[in-house]
Design an enzyme around this catalytic site. Structure first.
Site, PDB file in Angstrom:
ATOM      1  N   ASP A 120       1.024  30.316  42.615  1.00 15.82           N
ATOM      2  CA  ASP A 120       0.632  30.818  43.935  1.00 15.82           C
ATOM      3  C   ASP A 120      -0.214  29.772  44.669  1.00 15.82           C
ATOM      4  OD1 ASP A 120       0.299  32.586  46.031  1.00 15.82           O
ATOM      5  OD2 ASP A 120      -0.527  34.210  44.806  1.00 15.82           O
ATOM      6  N   ASP A 148       5.387  38.223  50.898  1.00  7.73           N
ATOM      7  CA  ASP A 148       4.595  39.341  50.379  1.00  7.73           C
ATOM      8  C   ASP A 148       5.077  40.650  50.978  1.00  7.73           C
ATOM      9  OD1 ASP A 148       3.016  38.002  48.655  1.00  7.73           O
ATOM     10  OD2 ASP A 148       1.262  37.889  49.951  1.00  7.73           O
TER      11      ASP A 148
HETATM   12  C1  DGJ Z   1      -0.258  36.321  46.952  1.00 10.28           C
HETATM   13  C2  DGJ Z   1       1.108  36.483  46.397  1.00 10.28           C
HETATM   14  O1  DGJ Z   1       2.064  36.247  47.362  1.00 10.28           O
HETATM   15  C3  DGJ Z   1       1.232  37.868  45.802  1.00 10.28           C
HETATM   16  O2  DGJ Z   1       2.528  38.092  45.330  1.00 10.28           O
HETATM   17  C4  DGJ Z   1       0.235  38.028  44.689  1.00 10.28           C
HETATM   18  O3  DGJ Z   1       0.544  37.159  43.640  1.00 10.28           O
HETATM   19  C5  DGJ Z   1      -1.163  37.748  45.215  1.00 10.28           C
HETATM   20  N1  DGJ Z   1      -1.239  36.501  45.919  1.00 10.28           N
HETATM   21  C6  DGJ Z   1      -2.155  37.765  44.076  1.00 10.28           C
HETATM   22  O4  DGJ Z   1      -3.397  37.372  44.482  1.00 10.28           O
END
Ligand code: DGJ
Length: 748
Positions: free
Chosen positions: A476, A546
């Site tokens: 991430d 997301d």
């Molecule tokens: C952002 C990501 O896009 C999410 O899928 C998740 O992993 C969160 N961060 C976790 O903090």
């Protein structure tokens, strides 16, 4: 594949031709890029000399020769051309005027890699040819090598440039692009993939106009806002036909793609670093390599363009065992638990998922350091003693014992102030001396331009990945650099920070993949904030957004598919009301959208009703049966969610042998008594007979049609909303956001 006639070069694989020459003054002129054409002895007729008043003419006595009016290959500014240059290098006397002249070429069998950078590769030297053209400016002490690689079976050419300082003093590179393409006219519509967090890669189109239009990122990351790709299409081009010239950057940092239309209608397309935050100090004897960029051409519309990029990514960019292996169906705990979990809860989520057929369990944020929420722990990559008191090994063992692979979340580039790493190395953070440090999501950015920082994070990750059977990581990255300054380098090298940072990111991926060659890395950046060809070289799949809402995802995935294959697009089914949009969509629609991606779940299946759980089992079984068709087949977009006429979306994947096709057909709000509907399918074998099977109610269930009928007459796909619902309609009931998956199977 590379024809050389004196100083003329014709690169072709029959599908595309790229022709340029070095003229008598040593300048490279572009002659043609487009569909493959037969070779000829001399293409010089394509150079159009004109006498135009107000021109600067570099050759004394020759009023016809001005670089401003010629289509160039690697233009420089200020010696009769005033358009955007491909290169600008400041020399010790303060001048940035250069005169690069052609000195020679060589042909390399196959396609060499680029050290430290992602690039296309080929399995055998027969699969590509590379032309290197060398330019020299003796006075400046500057040599440039331009590389062009033609891939044997695809209408695509990879290009990059290497700059060498062969003088005795330092040079300053102030602008450098990976390719320049001067097209003879400007009759194009430009497609951009644009958006923001939770609405990434939406399709936008506009007609080219005089002046410069750009897509860019100044964030040291390709970003959510504009994707580093662009397509120039003839007006009237649709998904299925029309000429498209496309460009894409194999790079994950700041960039600029520009189309400059001059007053004579020439379009100068460039792909490269943005020159706002890029500046490279090139010491005597040093070399600088640009990232690679791709250009493609098709007459088969946007689908033709996309299919080229899908193939090139699947065959020549994604590497290692996961190139050819089926991507596992995963369950991710993030939306199911956020930070509220312990070992038993995770195992119970995994068990229920495994029983439904899920293959990989992914433990998301919160498992490490002293991470209780998003204010602490980043940088401390060891198991969180409060959440995992028995360590990671115990959890991984329990997951493996279920028969599932185990995956783990990291955010390697970031650090929390509340962390042991920050206590030990506050100097590892990017900050400008004497200035406040902005944060993003309470986190700070590590200086990945500094090798010792990259190595330090690598050592932690390596120890952890060696401690248990971990098959997958989700990488991430939730914020961009601010107050950029490289405390490890001096004044003249500050403009190098962003590129060096990206090289550090690539280096850590490479170190991990060398140490753990079977590791599957899924890229992520607050959803799809770094979805680019550069990352795909290391991370065969990337979390697309997301936003897991099925309706928003139709747009996100439709746009993403413009350049990126379905097997690269992380996509999950989540609960309703959706956490990002609050929208309620049917479970079948959530799945039938997510299936046109890597496919997985991000919820606790134990919380579903028995009926829904049974439906999930059926979805997984369906996906396993057709995963290969979806990931390795040919993808066609049929109905765009961006074009309002039908308030719908549809797409399909056809197996390579054209015996099986899966069609996804999606509605938005139900419109009672709406119009009848037909879907015009693509890519089928016209003569083959296909039996249609539909998971929902359909009047054509079980009927057999020729491919020709399905493509020309269209497949009847009206639903209950085209009549009265409430029991009388043979098509059953309808609802908002309904969808159907059609399976077409060839009959012998
Ligand atoms: C952002 C990501 O896009 C999410 O899928 C998740 O992993 C969160 N961060 C976790 O903090």
């Amino acid at each position: 594949m590379v024809h050389v006639h004196g100083r003329q070069f014709h690169l072709t694989n029959g599908l595309v031709s790229y022709i340029f020459e070095a003229n008598e003054y040593g300048k490279l002129l572009n002659l043609y890029f487009g569909a493959g054409v037969p070779d000829r002895e001399d293409f010089d007729y394509l150079v159009e000399y004109q006498h135009r008043p107000m021109s600067s003419c570099p050759q004394e006595g020759n009023l016809l020769y001005s670089l401003e009016h010629l289509r160039q290959e690697f233009p420089e500014y200020g010696a009769s051309d005033y358009r955007r240059p491909a290169i600008s290098v400041r020399q010790p006397n303060g001048s940035a005027i250069t005169n690069l002249e052609y000195t020679g070429f060589r042909i390399i069998e196959g396609k060499p890699g680029l050290s430290g950078l992602p690039a296309l590769y080929v399995d055998s030297t027969d699969d590509a040819k590379t032309l290197e053209v060398v330019l020299l400016d003796k006075l400046a002490g500057l040599r440039v090598r331009l590389w062009y690689s033609v891939i044997a079976d695809l209408p695509i050419i990879a290009r990059s440039a290497r700059v060498e300082n062969i003088g005795a003093e330092a040079l300053e590179i102030e602008r450098l692009v990976s390719f320049n393409l001067d097209l003879p006219d400007a009759d194009y519509e430009m497609t951009e993939l644009t958006g923001a967090w939770a609405r990434e890669r939406n399709v936008e189109r506009h007609r080219l106009h005089s002046g410069t239009q750009t897509v860019e990122s100044l964030r040291a990351s390709s970003g959510h806002f504009f994707n580093p790709v662009s397509a120039l299409a003839r007006p009237g081009t649709n998904e299925h036909s029309g000429q498209v010239v496309a460009a894409a950057f194999i790079y994950s940092g700041s960039y600029e793609i520009s189309a400059q239309v001059d007053t004579y209608g020439v379009t100068r397309l460039q792909v490269g670093f943005d020159d706002f935050d890029f500046h490279w100090h090139l010491g005597a004897g040093e070399t600088f390599q640009t990232p690679e960029a791709l250009m493609s051409f098709t007459v088969e519309g946007y689908n033709g363009m996309s299919q080229t990029f899908h193939d090139v990514v699947r065959k020549h960019l994604v590497r290692g065992p996961w190139r050819d292996k089926e991507r596992p169906i995963l369950i991710n705990n993030w939306e199911a638990t956020y930070f509220d979990f312990d070992e038993d809860k995770l195992v119970s989520i995994a068990r229920k998922a495994h029983d439904a057929g899920v293959e990989l369990f992914v433990l998301d944020d919160g498992w490490f350091g002293d991470r209780q929420d998003d204010t602490s722990g980043l940088g401390d990559w060891y198991p969180n003693p409060r959440r995992l008191p028995h360590g990671l090994k115990s959890l991984v063992q329990r997951i493996n014992d279920l028969g599932m692979l185990f995956g783990l979340w990291f955010e390697p580039e970031m650090i929390s102030k509340k962390s042991k790493l920050y206590e030990a190395h506050p100097d590892w953070v990017i900050r400008t001396p004497g200035r406040a440090m902005s944060h993003g999501r309470n986190e700070y950015v590590l200086n990945f331009a500094d090798d010792k920082v990259v190595d330090g994070i690598y050592e932690q990750m390596k120890a952890l990945l060696s401690s248990a059977d971990i098959s997958y990581i989700k990488w991430d990255m939730n914020r961009n650099i601010s107050e950029g300054y490289d405390a490890t380098r001096g004044f003249e090298r500050q403009g190098e920070l962003f590129h060096r940072y990206v090289l550090g990111v690539y280096k850590l991926h490479e170190l991990l993949l060398q140490a753990f060659p079977n590791l599957l890395i899924e890229g992520c950046s607050s959803g799809g904030g770094r979805f680019d060809l550069g990352m795909l070289y290391y991370t065969p799949q990337i979390w697309a957004s997301d936003n897991t809402d099925a309706v928003a995802r139709m747009k996100i995935q439709y746009g993403t598919s413009m350049f990126y294959p379905l097997g690269s697009m992380g996509s999950h089914v989540s609960i309703v009301p959706n956490h990002q949009s609050g929208r309620v969509t049917p479970l079948c629609t959530r799945a039938s959208v997510a299936m046109f991606g890597t496919f997985g779940y991000e919820l606790d299946l134990a919380r579903l009703s028995t009926r829904d759980y049974e439906e999930v089992k059926a979805q997984i079984a369906f996906f396993k049966r057709f995963r290969e068709v979806i990931h390795a087949g040919v993808f066609y977009r049929l109905v765009s969610p961006f074009e309002g006429q039908r308030d719908a979306a549809a797409w399909m994947a056809v197996s390579e042998d054209r015996r099986t096709a899966i069609v996804g057909d999606y509605h938005m709000l139900a419109v009672p008594n709406s119009a009848f509907k037909r879907l015009y399918l693509e890519g089928l074998d016209a003569k083959m007979h296909y039996k249609v099977h539909c998971t929902g109610v359909s009047s054509i269930e079980g009927l057999i049609f020729t491919g020709s009928e399905l493509m020309k007459v269209g497949m009847v796909s009206s639903d209950a909303s085209s009549g009265e619902s409430g029991g009388v309609n043979p098509l059953g009931e309808t609802e908002d956001f309904a969808s159907r998956l059609f399976v077409l199977s060839a009959q012998d």
